[in-house]
Scaffold this active site. Structure first.
Site, short mmCIF file in Angstrom:
data_model
loop_
_atom_site.label_atom_id
_atom_site.label_comp_id
_atom_site.label_asym_id
_atom_site.label_seq_id
_atom_site.Cartn_x
_atom_site.Cartn_y
_atom_site.Cartn_z
N GLY A 5 3.29 -1.19 7.32
CA GLY A 5 4.23 -2.30 7.20
C GLY A 5 5.54 -1.66 7.48
O GLY A 5 6.69 -1.79 7.03
N SER A 36 7.61 -2.51 10.47
CA SER A 36 8.30 -3.08 11.44
C SER A 36 9.63 -3.46 11.31
O SER A 36 10.52 -3.77 11.99
CB SER A 36 7.65 -4.36 12.05
OG SER A 36 7.43 -5.32 10.88
N ARG A 37 9.73 -3.35 9.74
CA ARG A 37 11.24 -3.71 9.32
C ARG A 37 11.52 -2.78 8.15
O ARG A 37 10.76 -2.30 7.60
CB ARG A 37 11.21 -5.30 8.88
CG ARG A 37 10.92 -6.24 9.92
CD ARG A 37 10.89 -7.57 9.38
NE ARG A 37 9.99 -7.92 8.39
CZ ARG A 37 9.77 -9.10 7.62
NH1 ARG A 37 10.84 -9.85 7.52
NH2 ARG A 37 9.02 -8.91 6.69
N ASP A 86 -4.12 -5.77 8.80
CA ASP A 86 -3.82 -5.94 6.98
C ASP A 86 -4.32 -5.16 6.34
O ASP A 86 -5.73 -4.66 6.49
CB ASP A 86 -4.62 -7.39 6.94
CG ASP A 86 -4.46 -7.96 5.41
OD1 ASP A 86 -3.90 -7.15 4.70
OD2 ASP A 86 -5.13 -9.06 5.08
N VAL A 87 -3.65 -4.52 5.93
CA VAL A 87 -4.16 -3.15 5.11
C VAL A 87 -5.18 -3.30 3.88
O VAL A 87 -5.90 -2.32 3.49
CB VAL A 87 -2.77 -2.35 4.25
CG1 VAL A 87 -1.92 -1.83 5.48
CG2 VAL A 87 -2.14 -3.38 3.41
N ASN A 103 3.83 2.14 2.93
CA ASN A 103 4.88 1.16 2.78
C ASN A 103 4.53 -0.19 2.53
O ASN A 103 5.28 -0.94 1.86
CB ASN A 103 5.79 1.65 3.72
CG ASN A 103 7.14 0.70 3.76
OD1 ASN A 103 7.83 0.75 2.88
ND2 ASN A 103 7.16 -0.17 4.84
N SER A 157 7.93 1.67 -6.72
CA SER A 157 9.50 0.83 -7.12
C SER A 157 9.73 1.43 -8.69
O SER A 157 8.81 1.82 -9.34
CB SER A 157 9.12 -0.51 -6.91
OG SER A 157 10.38 -1.19 -7.93
N TYR A 194 4.19 -8.00 -9.02
CA TYR A 194 4.92 -6.75 -8.42
C TYR A 194 4.76 -5.45 -9.40
O TYR A 194 4.49 -4.45 -8.88
CB TYR A 194 6.15 -7.06 -7.78
CG TYR A 194 6.72 -6.08 -7.14
CD1 TYR A 194 6.36 -5.80 -5.59
CD2 TYR A 194 8.15 -5.33 -7.40
CE1 TYR A 194 7.16 -4.99 -4.93
CE2 TYR A 194 8.48 -4.32 -6.63
CZ TYR A 194 8.24 -4.16 -5.58
OH TYR A 194 8.72 -3.33 -4.69
#
Length: 241
Positions: free
Chosen positions: A9, A11-12, A61-62, A88, A138, A152
């Site tokens: 993940g 790219s951003r 897709d992980v 990530n 997190s 989440y």
């Protein structure tokens, strides 16, 4: 010979910052993405033009075991090894307890927890000379209560438990740690109401959200020899919340 890092993940946001941090330290980098191909290609161009390294972009897709195995095989064929893995990739739906669907709940767990497990399992097979795995978790998994993103929260608790289990499973040569991030300036948080951002910022001792670059530096530290005796730990990065 350059070491190799795979950041899922990436790219951003935090993943992108992590790719740049490792590239700046001489690592060959693998930029994994699922949807943001243009961002991934732009990042590849940036790091290859600015650092003396090689970058590889791979769509996967992980949470899909077949795609992960293909991704790892491609990396090994290209570079011969993987020295560092940064798990990530993650999603959040921000639905209330009453609104979230079972399908959404399952997808969050599949990507945030099962995906990290699949990638770690496949990558560890090729960490022949030891290595480091850093899971991006997190504070929602440690000390922050956010009822609007129950899926989440639970996924990040699961990821932290997985971190400790993998540290045991992969001992003694592969270290596995996690970071627990508080508020950060990322796309995930860009659409929050202004008054809510102000309210949350007031709770942070340093009185601001984290810059992704700050988080990337901690990830790099945990992968480096300077953290050679840190294993199975969850490191909070929240500015004092």
């Amino acid at each position: 010979m350059n070491k190799v890092v795979l950041v899922t993940g990436s790219s951003r946001g935090i993943g992108k910052a992590t790719i740049i941090e490792f590239a700046s330290k001489g690592y060959n980098v693998v930029i994994n993405y699922n949807n943001s191909e243009n961002n991934a290609l732009e990042l590849k161009k940036y790091v290859e033009e600015n650092y003396n390294i090689k970058a590889l972009t791979i769509k996967a897709d992980v949470s899909n075991e077949v795609e992960v195995k293909d991704m790892v095989s491609t990396i090994i064929n290209e570079f011969g090894s993987i020295d560092v893995l940064v798990n990530n990739a993650g999603i959040v739906y921000d639905r209330s307890f009453e609104e979230i669907t079972i399908a959404e709940f399952e997808k969050t767990l599949k990507i945030n927890v099962i995906g990290a497990f699949i990638v770690a399992r496949e990558v560890a097979k090729y960490m022949n000379n030891g290595g480091a795995i850093i899971n991006v978790s997190s504070t929602n998994g440690t000390k922050t209560i956010s009822p609007e993103c129950l899926d989440y929260n639970i996924s990040k608790i699961g990821l932290q438990s997985l971190t400790r289990d993998l540290a045991y499973q992969f001992k003694p040569n592969i270290r596995v740690n996690a970071i627990a991030i508080g508020w950060a300036d990322t796309d995930m948080n860009k659409d929050l109401p202004k008054d809510y951002i102000e309210e949350e910022t007031a709770k942070i001792y340093v009185e601001r959200f984290a810059n992704p670059n700050e988080i990337a530096k901690t990830i790099y530290f945990l992968a480096s020899d300077n953290a050679s005796y840190i294993n199975g730990e969850i490191i909070n990065i929240d500015g004092g919340y």
